[in-house]
Structure formats: C-alpha cells, structure tokens
Design an enzyme around this catalytic site. Sequence first.
Site, PDB file in Angstrom:
ATOM      1  N   LYS A   1       3.074  11.500 -11.778  1.00 62.48           N
ATOM      2  CA  LYS A   1       2.292  10.512 -12.529  1.00 62.48           C
ATOM      3  C   LYS A   1       3.127   9.248 -12.668  1.00 62.48           C
ATOM      4  O   LYS A   1       4.261   9.293 -13.150  1.00 62.48           O
ATOM      5  CB  LYS A   1       1.945  11.040 -13.925  1.00 62.48           C
ATOM      6  CG  LYS A   1       0.874  12.113 -13.917  1.00 62.48           C
ATOM      7  CD  LYS A   1       0.480  12.461 -15.350  1.00 62.48           C
ATOM      8  CE  LYS A   1      -0.505  13.600 -15.394  1.00 62.48           C
ATOM      9  NZ  LYS A   1      -0.822  13.998 -16.781  1.00 62.48           N
TER      10      LYS A   1
ATOM     11  N   ARG B   1       0.815  -1.237   0.000  1.00 61.80           N
ATOM     12  CA  ARG B   1       0.000   0.000   0.000  1.00 61.80           C
ATOM     13  C   ARG B   1       0.835   1.266   0.000  1.00 61.80           C
ATOM     14  O   ARG B   1       0.354   2.347   0.346  1.00 61.80           O
ATOM     15  CB  ARG B   1      -0.979   0.029   1.166  1.00 61.80           C
ATOM     16  CG  ARG B   1      -1.974  -1.099   1.082  1.00 61.80           C
ATOM     17  CD  ARG B   1      -3.137  -0.896   2.013  1.00 61.80           C
ATOM     18  NE  ARG B   1      -3.988  -2.072   1.973  1.00 61.80           N
ATOM     19  CZ  ARG B   1      -3.718  -3.191   2.642  1.00 61.80           C
ATOM     20  NH1 ARG B   1      -2.688  -3.263   3.441  1.00 61.80           N
ATOM     21  NH2 ARG B   1      -4.511  -4.229   2.505  1.00 61.80           N
TER      22      ARG B   1
ATOM     23  N   HIS C   1       0.365  12.262 -30.017  1.00 59.46           N
ATOM     24  CA  HIS C   1      -0.091  10.916 -29.635  1.00 59.46           C
ATOM     25  C   HIS C   1      -0.715  10.191 -30.820  1.00 59.46           C
ATOM     26  O   HIS C   1      -0.531   8.986 -30.980  1.00 59.46           O
ATOM     27  CB  HIS C   1      -1.127  11.000 -28.500  1.00 59.46           C
ATOM     28  CG  HIS C   1      -0.521  11.253 -27.145  1.00 59.46           C
ATOM     29  ND1 HIS C   1      -1.185  11.952 -26.167  1.00 59.46           N
ATOM     30  CD2 HIS C   1       0.677  10.904 -26.623  1.00 59.46           C
ATOM     31  CE1 HIS C   1      -0.412  12.011 -25.081  1.00 59.46           C
ATOM     32  NE2 HIS C   1       0.732  11.396 -25.343  1.00 59.46           N
TER      33      HIS C   1
ATOM     34  N   GLU D   1      10.623  18.029 -25.113  1.00 61.97           N
ATOM     35  CA  GLU D   1       9.825  18.510 -23.973  1.00 61.97           C
ATOM     36  C   GLU D   1      10.396  19.829 -23.439  1.00 61.97           C
ATOM     37  O   GLU D   1       9.666  20.674 -22.928  1.00 61.97           O
ATOM     38  CB  GLU D   1       9.767  17.453 -22.859  1.00 61.97           C
ATOM     39  CG  GLU D   1       9.279  16.060 -23.293  1.00 61.97           C
ATOM     40  CD  GLU D   1       7.773  15.953 -23.568  1.00 61.97           C
ATOM     41  OE1 GLU D   1       7.034  16.935 -23.330  1.00 61.97           O
ATOM     42  OE2 GLU D   1       7.342  14.874 -24.048  1.00 61.97           O
TER      43      GLU D   1
ATOM     44  N   HIS E   1       8.242   9.071 -28.928  1.00 66.04           N
ATOM     45  CA  HIS E   1       7.382  10.092 -28.329  1.00 66.04           C
ATOM     46  C   HIS E   1       7.921  11.507 -28.574  1.00 66.04           C
ATOM     47  O   HIS E   1       7.182  12.390 -29.014  1.00 66.04           O
ATOM     48  CB  HIS E   1       7.245   9.812 -26.834  1.00 66.04           C
ATOM     49  CG  HIS E   1       6.430  10.821 -26.101  1.00 66.04           C
ATOM     50  ND1 HIS E   1       5.064  10.878 -26.211  1.00 66.04           N
ATOM     51  CD2 HIS E   1       6.789  11.835 -25.271  1.00 66.04           C
ATOM     52  CE1 HIS E   1       4.608  11.878 -25.469  1.00 66.04           C
ATOM     53  NE2 HIS E   1       5.634  12.474 -24.886  1.00 66.04           N
TER      54      HIS E   1
ATOM     55  N   ARG F   1      -2.745  22.484 -15.748  1.00 63.41           N
ATOM     56  CA  ARG F   1      -1.707  21.483 -16.030  1.00 63.41           C
ATOM     57  C   ARG F   1      -1.840  20.925 -17.444  1.00 63.41           C
ATOM     58  O   ARG F   1      -0.873  20.417 -18.018  1.00 63.41           O
ATOM     59  CB  ARG F   1      -1.740  20.359 -14.979  1.00 63.41           C
ATOM     60  CG  ARG F   1      -0.622  19.348 -15.154  1.00 63.41           C
ATOM     61  CD  ARG F   1      -0.458  18.390 -13.992  1.00 63.41           C
ATOM     62  NE  ARG F   1       0.582  17.406 -14.302  1.00 63.41           N
ATOM     63  CZ  ARG F   1       1.064  16.519 -13.463  1.00 63.41           C
ATOM     64  NH1 ARG F   1       0.606  16.453 -12.232  1.00 63.41           N
ATOM     65  NH2 ARG F   1       2.005  15.666 -13.838  1.00 63.41           N
TER      66      ARG F   1
ATOM     67  N   GLU G   1      -4.382  17.800 -12.490  1.00 63.75           N
ATOM     68  CA  GLU G   1      -4.732  18.123 -13.876  1.00 63.75           C
ATOM     69  C   GLU G   1      -6.231  18.327 -14.069  1.00 63.75           C
ATOM     70  O   GLU G   1      -6.878  17.671 -14.884  1.00 63.75           O
ATOM     71  CB  GLU G   1      -4.207  17.053 -14.843  1.00 63.75           C
ATOM     72  CG  GLU G   1      -4.186  17.572 -16.268  1.00 63.75           C
ATOM     73  CD  GLU G   1      -3.427  16.662 -17.248  1.00 63.75           C
ATOM     74  OE1 GLU G   1      -2.465  16.007 -16.844  1.00 63.75           O
ATOM     75  OE2 GLU G   1      -3.815  16.663 -18.426  1.00 63.75           O
TER      76      GLU G   1
ATOM     77  N   ASN H   1       0.296  19.342 -22.215  1.00 60.92           N
ATOM     78  CA  ASN H   1      -0.026  18.479 -23.359  1.00 60.92           C
ATOM     79  C   ASN H   1       0.203  19.166 -24.691  1.00 60.92           C
ATOM     80  O   ASN H   1      -0.184  18.645 -25.739  1.00 60.92           O
ATOM     81  CB  ASN H   1      -1.485  18.013 -23.276  1.00 60.92           C
ATOM     82  CG  ASN H   1      -1.696  17.054 -22.132  1.00 60.92           C
ATOM     83  OD1 ASN H   1      -0.815  16.236 -21.834  1.00 60.92           O
ATOM     84  ND2 ASN H   1      -2.824  17.154 -21.461  1.00 60.92           N
TER      85      ASN H   1
ATOM     86  N   LYS I   1       7.981  23.058 -14.651  1.00 60.37           N
ATOM     87  CA  LYS I   1       7.011  21.973 -14.448  1.00 60.37           C
ATOM     88  C   LYS I   1       6.551  21.934 -13.001  1.00 60.37           C
ATOM     89  O   LYS I   1       5.366  21.709 -12.718  1.00 60.37           O
ATOM     90  CB  LYS I   1       7.575  20.610 -14.897  1.00 60.37           C
ATOM     91  CG  LYS I   1       6.467  19.563 -14.878  1.00 60.37           C
ATOM     92  CD  LYS I   1       6.714  18.295 -15.644  1.00 60.37           C
ATOM     93  CE  LYS I   1       5.476  17.392 -15.491  1.00 60.37           C
ATOM     94  NZ  LYS I   1       5.684  16.026 -15.980  1.00 60.37           N
TER      95      LYS I   1
ATOM     96  N   HIS J   1       0.910  17.379 -27.927  1.00 62.44           N
ATOM     97  CA  HIS J   1       0.696  15.960 -27.639  1.00 62.44           C
ATOM     98  C   HIS J   1      -0.576  15.392 -28.263  1.00 62.44           C
ATOM     99  O   HIS J   1      -0.694  14.175 -28.376  1.00 62.44           O
ATOM    100  CB  HIS J   1       0.676  15.714 -26.126  1.00 62.44           C
ATOM    101  CG  HIS J   1       2.051  15.682 -25.506  1.00 62.44           C
ATOM    102  ND1 HIS J   1       2.915  16.758 -25.557  1.00 62.44           N
ATOM    103  CD2 HIS J   1       2.717  14.708 -24.840  1.00 62.44           C
ATOM    104  CE1 HIS J   1       4.044  16.437 -24.928  1.00 62.44           C
ATOM    105  NE2 HIS J   1       3.951  15.209 -24.495  1.00 62.44           N
TER     106      HIS J   1
END
Length: 361
Positions: free
Chosen positions: A143, A121, A251, A185, A263, A240, A236, A244, A226, A247
């Site tokens: 993330k 946990r 993507h 990025e 990517h 935030r 987000e 993207n 960031k 992206h």
Amino acid sequence: MDLGRVEVPVSPPYPVVIGSGLNVAEVVSGELQPNLAAILTDSNVGPTHAAHLARSLESAGWHVADIVEVPAGEPSKAISTYAGVAGRLARAGMMRDATLFALGGGVVGDLGGFVAATFMRGIDLVALPTSLLAMVDSSVGGKVGVDLPEGKNLLGSFLRPRLVAADLDWLHTLPDRELSRGLAEVVKMGLLSGGGYFDDLERTEAAVERDPDALRALVLDSVRFKAQVVAEDELESGRRAILNYGHTIGHGLEAAAGYALAHGDAVAVGMVAAAHLAREKLGTDLVALHEDLLVSARLPTTAPALEPEKVLAAMGRDKKRRTADGAAGYRFVLLEDVGEPVWGVAVDEEEARWAIEVVVG
Ligand SMILES: NC(=O)c1ccc[n+]([C@@H]2O[C@H](COP(=O)([O-])OP(=O)(O)OC[C@H]3O[C@@H](n4cnc5c(N)ncnc54)[C@H](O)[C@@H]3O)[C@@H](O)[C@H]2O)c1
Ligand SMILES: [Zn+2]
C-alpha cells in the site's frame, strides 16, 4: 552476517531481507542490475544514513542521480511534496528503467512508493525501512499513497517493491517513543497470529531495551505474518482486514485528537477498547493480557480526555456502515482468543460509545 529473509509470496514475489550491519548495496545488487537510481529520504534519516547508502550503491555500480530529502513527518505525505519529488526525479534524468530507493520511515515509504508507482507510469522501488513501524508494517503489503486535506491515505495505489531491506542497526538512532509505536503493530500482529509469534511477545520488554536478538525475532515474526496475510488477500477483500485490529477506534481517537495522538499510541488504546468489546460480545477476557503487553512496550492503554462523541464522529467518517437492518453500525475485528481473530463483527453505535468511554480518561 546472519541474514533473515522472507519471500512475500505474491506475484511476482519479492524478498524482505533483515539483518544487522547489512550491506544494502550487496543485497540489492543480488536482486537488481545496477542502473540509474535516486534516493528519497527525510530530514531525520538523510543526514545520518543517505550519504553512506549512496556511496555503497555507487561502489556496487549504481549511478545515484539525486538524493531527495523531504521534511520529516506526516505533512510530507502530501500532493505538493509528491509533485516536488517527481519533478526532482525528472530533472535528475530518471527513466522508466531507473530505481527509486525509499530510505526512511512509513512516510518516506508511502510517499516514495506512490512516486515510484506513478513516475513515468511506474519505476522500480526498493524499500529501505528505517523505523520499526516501517520494518514490521508499512514496507510489506504494497500500500502506497499520500494524504489529502480531507483525510489520511486518500490517494494511493498498490505497488510491489522489488526488494525490501532493513538494517536493524538503523534503529539505533530511532527515538524510544517511535520504537514503542512500532511495537504497537508488533503486539497487534502477535495477538492476531498466536503460536510462536505470540510467545515471542514475551520479548517485548527486551525489545524496548533494544536487545538486538529480541528486535530481530519480533521484526522477522511480523514480516512473516504480514507477508502471509497479504499473500492470502493482497487487495484486502477479506482476511487482510484483520490487520485493522485496534484501528477502528484507533483511527477515531487519532482524528478526534487532531492527530496530536500518534498512530501507534492510538492503536494501542484502540486494541484495549476492542478487548473490552470482545469481553462483552464474545465472552473472551483478554483485557489484562492486552494491558500487560502494551505496558511492557511502554504504550498507553487509555487516551487523554477526548469527547466520545467526537471519536464516534471521526469513526463515522472512516468506517461507519449501515447494517442489514439499516441501523448505524460499525464493523470490528475482535479476538475470540489469541490467534483467533474474527472480522466484520457488527458493533452498534451504543456499544462503540461504551468501548470508547472505557478507554478515554
Ligand atoms: N503502507 C502501509 O501499509 C502502512 C502501514 C502502516 C503505516 N503506514 C504509514 O506509515 C506512516 C507512519 O510510519 P512511521 O511511524 O515510520 O512514520 P515516519 O516515517 O514519520 O517516522 C517516524 C519518525 O521517526 C523518524 N525516523 C525514522 N527512522 C529513523 C531512524 N532510523 N533514526 C532516526 N529517526 C528516524 C522519522 O524521521 C520520523 O520523525 C504513516 O503515514 C502511516 O500512514 C503505512
Ligand atoms: Zn497501524
């Protein structure tokens, strides 16, 4: 040793420490009590850097119970690898108060973070990003997760690491193409940020040549930027989303190419497409600026021949939203100017198709 330090102001906050020739064990021991630990790494990074890290942790009073090495590459961000790593930690006797050190690129960071978020946990995570992309992007923001056969990052969580420490010397062994992909990025965030960070993008070419001062400045800029964006909107629900930028089509390109397009390369091309959309929809012409920056980072500005319909279909699975009037559409991040992103911009299918056609060769 001249250390850069950025506090990510979430609660509880955590530091990101950046330097060359970093004494990781010393930095870590300044934040955490030495205890039981395991190191997760991959087959490219482990052989060069893991044994040294383990030795220095041991000499600072840590007990490194295991070094777990997964095959390098995105396929390791999978449930089967996740289960394998967790099993190794259990067999190594890792307890609730143990610490996992994730030494590697974004794959090891995301996988290790998800293991740390869920093992017993939740145990402490120390992120040690070794790729430029991981230093500037994935190691800040919390993330973590793994991919499913149905799509990327479909299973995950948010986990604040206790500490992020990046030794810029680790970049010495990073292949040139991976350095460029990290710079995608960096260019993205410099365009979003504007100001001094945008000015520092002049140093992109020097960073490609591995000038240590340029790399250090750009890594620090990115982490500061960031960290600030994440602190404003950790989960987000709003701003935030600007991260993207590039992206949405990026993507789509990645998926349409069956992930044969990296990517960072896809995001570079996606930003060019977004710049074309901004010229049409907002009247801001930043196309040449985008192309110049990306070329200086040795990134592509167009994608190999891909069917625009395939790209749209892939975007559909990812980001398609119904607009208020019920028409099919997408939500884009566009730049009104350098440092002035707007998000949630409605782009209909025809506009999106046009922007894709502009960038696929
Ligand atoms: N969590 C987030 O917020 C976030 C943000 C962006 C990307 N990501 C994820 O990050 C991953 C991409 O990260 P990445 O580009 O670092 O991928 P990666 O971890 O696969 O690293 C790229 C390649 O570089 C190698 N490498 C890394 N450091 C090295 C070093 N110092 N020396 C030699 N080789 C080295 C790796 O072994 C790999 O082959 C994707 O899975 C993406 O989804 C996550
Ligand atoms: Zn990205």
